[in-house]
Design a protein around this motif. Structure first.
Motif, short mmCIF file in Angstrom:
data_model
loop_
_atom_site.label_atom_id
_atom_site.label_comp_id
_atom_site.label_asym_id
_atom_site.label_seq_id
_atom_site.Cartn_x
_atom_site.Cartn_y
_atom_site.Cartn_z
N LEU A 10 -1.40 -50.99 23.38
CA LEU A 10 -0.85 -49.64 23.30
C LEU A 10 0.56 -49.56 23.88
CD1 LEU A 10 -3.97 -47.50 24.31
CD2 LEU A 10 -2.98 -47.77 22.02
N ILE A 11 0.76 -50.14 25.07
CA ILE A 11 2.08 -50.03 25.70
C ILE A 11 3.12 -50.81 24.89
CG2 ILE A 11 1.87 -52.01 27.30
CD1 ILE A 11 3.30 -50.23 29.39
N ARG A 12 2.72 -51.92 24.30
CA ARG A 12 3.69 -52.67 23.48
C ARG A 12 3.95 -51.93 22.16
NH1 ARG A 12 1.75 -58.78 23.50
NH2 ARG A 12 -0.19 -57.76 22.86
N HIS A 13 2.96 -51.20 21.67
CA HIS A 13 3.20 -50.37 20.49
C HIS A 13 4.26 -49.32 20.80
CE1 HIS A 13 1.19 -48.16 16.87
NE2 HIS A 13 2.48 -47.96 16.89
N ARG A 14 4.14 -48.68 21.96
CA ARG A 14 5.13 -47.67 22.35
C ARG A 14 6.51 -48.30 22.52
NH1 ARG A 14 5.44 -43.41 26.12
NH2 ARG A 14 6.93 -42.94 24.48
N LEU A 15 6.56 -49.46 23.15
CA LEU A 15 7.83 -50.13 23.34
C LEU A 15 8.42 -50.54 21.99
CD1 LEU A 15 6.80 -52.29 26.41
CD2 LEU A 15 8.63 -50.59 26.41
N LEU A 16 7.56 -50.96 21.07
CA LEU A 16 8.05 -51.35 19.74
C LEU A 16 8.61 -50.14 19.00
CD1 LEU A 16 8.29 -53.66 17.68
CD2 LEU A 16 6.04 -52.99 16.81
N GLU A 17 7.96 -48.99 19.13
CA GLU A 17 8.50 -47.78 18.53
C GLU A 17 9.92 -47.52 19.01
OE1 GLU A 17 4.76 -44.79 17.63
OE2 GLU A 17 5.57 -44.85 19.66
N PHE A 18 10.14 -47.67 20.31
CA PHE A 18 11.47 -47.45 20.87
C PHE A 18 12.47 -48.47 20.32
CE2 PHE A 18 14.55 -48.59 24.21
CZ PHE A 18 15.23 -47.39 24.33
N LEU A 19 12.07 -49.74 20.29
CA LEU A 19 12.97 -50.79 19.82
C LEU A 19 13.36 -50.56 18.36
CD1 LEU A 19 11.26 -53.94 21.40
CD2 LEU A 19 13.37 -52.82 22.15
N VAL A 20 12.42 -50.13 17.54
CA VAL A 20 12.70 -49.93 16.11
C VAL A 20 13.47 -48.64 15.87
CG1 VAL A 20 11.64 -49.54 13.86
CG2 VAL A 20 10.72 -51.30 15.37
N GLU A 21 12.98 -47.55 16.43
CA GLU A 21 13.56 -46.24 16.12
C GLU A 21 14.90 -45.99 16.81
OE1 GLU A 21 10.68 -43.26 17.04
OE2 GLU A 21 9.14 -44.14 15.76
N GLU A 22 15.06 -46.52 18.01
CA GLU A 22 16.27 -46.22 18.78
C GLU A 22 17.28 -47.36 18.81
OE1 GLU A 22 16.77 -43.25 19.87
OE2 GLU A 22 14.77 -42.51 19.36
N LEU A 23 16.82 -48.61 18.69
CA LEU A 23 17.73 -49.74 18.83
C LEU A 23 17.84 -50.58 17.57
CD1 LEU A 23 16.83 -50.93 22.46
CD2 LEU A 23 18.61 -49.35 21.73
N GLY A 24 17.15 -50.21 16.52
CA GLY A 24 17.32 -50.88 15.24
C GLY A 24 16.68 -52.24 15.12
N PHE A 25 15.64 -52.52 15.87
CA PHE A 25 14.95 -53.81 15.73
C PHE A 25 14.29 -53.87 14.36
CE2 PHE A 25 16.09 -54.53 19.93
CZ PHE A 25 15.70 -55.79 20.34
N THR A 26 14.29 -55.07 13.77
CA THR A 26 13.87 -55.23 12.38
C THR A 26 12.56 -55.98 12.20
OG1 THR A 26 15.11 -57.31 12.17
CG2 THR A 26 16.28 -55.26 11.64
N THR A 27 12.16 -56.78 13.22
CA THR A 27 11.06 -57.73 13.00
C THR A 27 10.13 -57.77 14.20
OG1 THR A 27 12.58 -59.09 11.71
CG2 THR A 27 10.52 -60.12 12.38
N LEU A 28 8.83 -57.85 13.93
CA LEU A 28 7.83 -58.09 14.97
C LEU A 28 7.23 -59.46 14.74
CD1 LEU A 28 5.91 -57.32 17.29
CD2 LEU A 28 4.40 -56.28 15.58
#
Length: 342
Positions: free
Chosen positions: A60-78
């Protein structure tokens, strides 16, 4: 901070640095993680760790962190610590909705099988070399690379007088190599889900194995950020190790660990920094000399790797760490529950 003890100064610094999270459920927004923007400026690869493979809250916490990385910082890949071949079904579903997600996830497996003859490894290398030298689809070369890596891992021993010959050393190097392949695209920014022992910037297994995170730090410098994920107490699911062996046919069971208050245990400090889930950036910002010393001291953190725990001694399952050397940041969950197997 005059008149305060070293322990008081460390506790106050951690408390001041803690970024509280608005819960763990995905979809809660990303405003609470905004302080990480500065810490992650210029970062292309973030290692998102976990202390166990079988705790619900770590997902769950990594899901939340991933949301931030994708939506706010433009991360493209998991990228995930799992079978590359089996994960293709998951990737197909995520990108196009094809297949059944439960079946795709159930097909993922960790670990390696029994040692194989070295000739199989050599044959796999010849296939990869051949496909590299001829005009073939990229998918064919990728499959050949996976087969070659798997054959090499399966032919290596778990223990050897020369640690460089072991499966663990090769595995972490291949993990880093495969992340680098994703970074071949100059626009790619990658989040990597793996155990704390893999994403850390040092060595695990007593220091004899150079972790994936250390390879990535050596190759990419400050563009790699290692975020360890810790827990204070709770439950996790794993298989039991008996007489040094694990029966893969035996289903995982639930283990429970209490909070330990010793000052040399990282989680004991984090539990006093903030009562709920929080994130602490260790890379930037001023700090008192006492905090610098503490971050550079040999400490211990909870860690259960390989989805395996010993039957009677699991509560003593700690990994050595020097926070300043191993992690750029920490995410903390006060209490965990066991994950639910598919």
């Amino acid at each position: 901070m005059s008149g305060m003890t070293t322990e008081d100064e460390v506790a106050e610094w951690l408390k001041a640095r803690a970024t509280p999270l608005n819960g763990l459920e995905p979809g809660a927004g990303t405003a609470d993680l905004a302080p990480l923007r500065v810490a992650l400026d210029g970062v292309r690869v973030v290692g998102l760790g976990e202390a166990t493979h079988g705790s619900r809250e770590f997902f769950l916490i990594r899901h939340r962190l991933l949301e931030f990385l994708v939506e706010e910082l433009g991360f493209t890949t998991l990228a995930v610590e799992a079978s590359a071949s089996a994960s293709r079904a998951v990737d197909d579903y995520m990108q196009g909705g094809s297949g059944d997600p439960v079946e795709a996830l159930a097909g993922k497996r960790l670990g390696v099988g029994p040692p194989l003859d070295r000739r199989i490894d050599a044959d796999a290398r010849r296939v990869e070399d051949f496909l590299t030298g001829v005009s073939t689809p990229d998918e064919a070369a990728a499959h050949a690379r996976i087969v070659r890596q798997s054959a090499d891992l399966a032919s290596r021993p778990l223990r050897h007088p020369d640690p460089a010959q072991t499966v663990s050393v090769a595995r972490d190097r291949y993990l880093a190599d495969n992340v680098d392949l994703l970074l071949a695209d100059p626009d790619a920014r990658v989040a990597v889900w793996a155990h704390n022992g893999h994403i850390m910037k040092g060595g695990h297994s007593g220091g004899s194995v150079t972790a994936m995170g250390r390879h990535l730090r050596q190759r990419h410098g400050e563009a790699y950020y290692a975020l360890g994920v810790f827990f204070g107490a709770g439950r996790f699911r794993a298989r039991r190790r008996r007489f040094g062996k694990v029966d893969p046919a035996t289903p995982p069971v639930t283990f429970r660990v209490p909070l330990v208050r010793r000052p040399t245990i990282v989680e004991a400090r984090l539990a006093t920094a903030h009562p709920g889930e929080h994130v602490i950036d260790l890379r930037s910002g001023p700090r008192p000399e006492s905090v610098t010393r503490w971050l550079g001291e040999p400490l211990h953190m909870r860690g259960y790797g390989g989805a395996v725990a010993r039957r009677f001694t699991y509560k003593l399952g700690y990994m050595p760490t020097v926070l300043a050397e191993h992690f750029d940041g920490i995410a903390f969950v006060p209490e965990t529950t066991a994950s639910t197997p598919l």
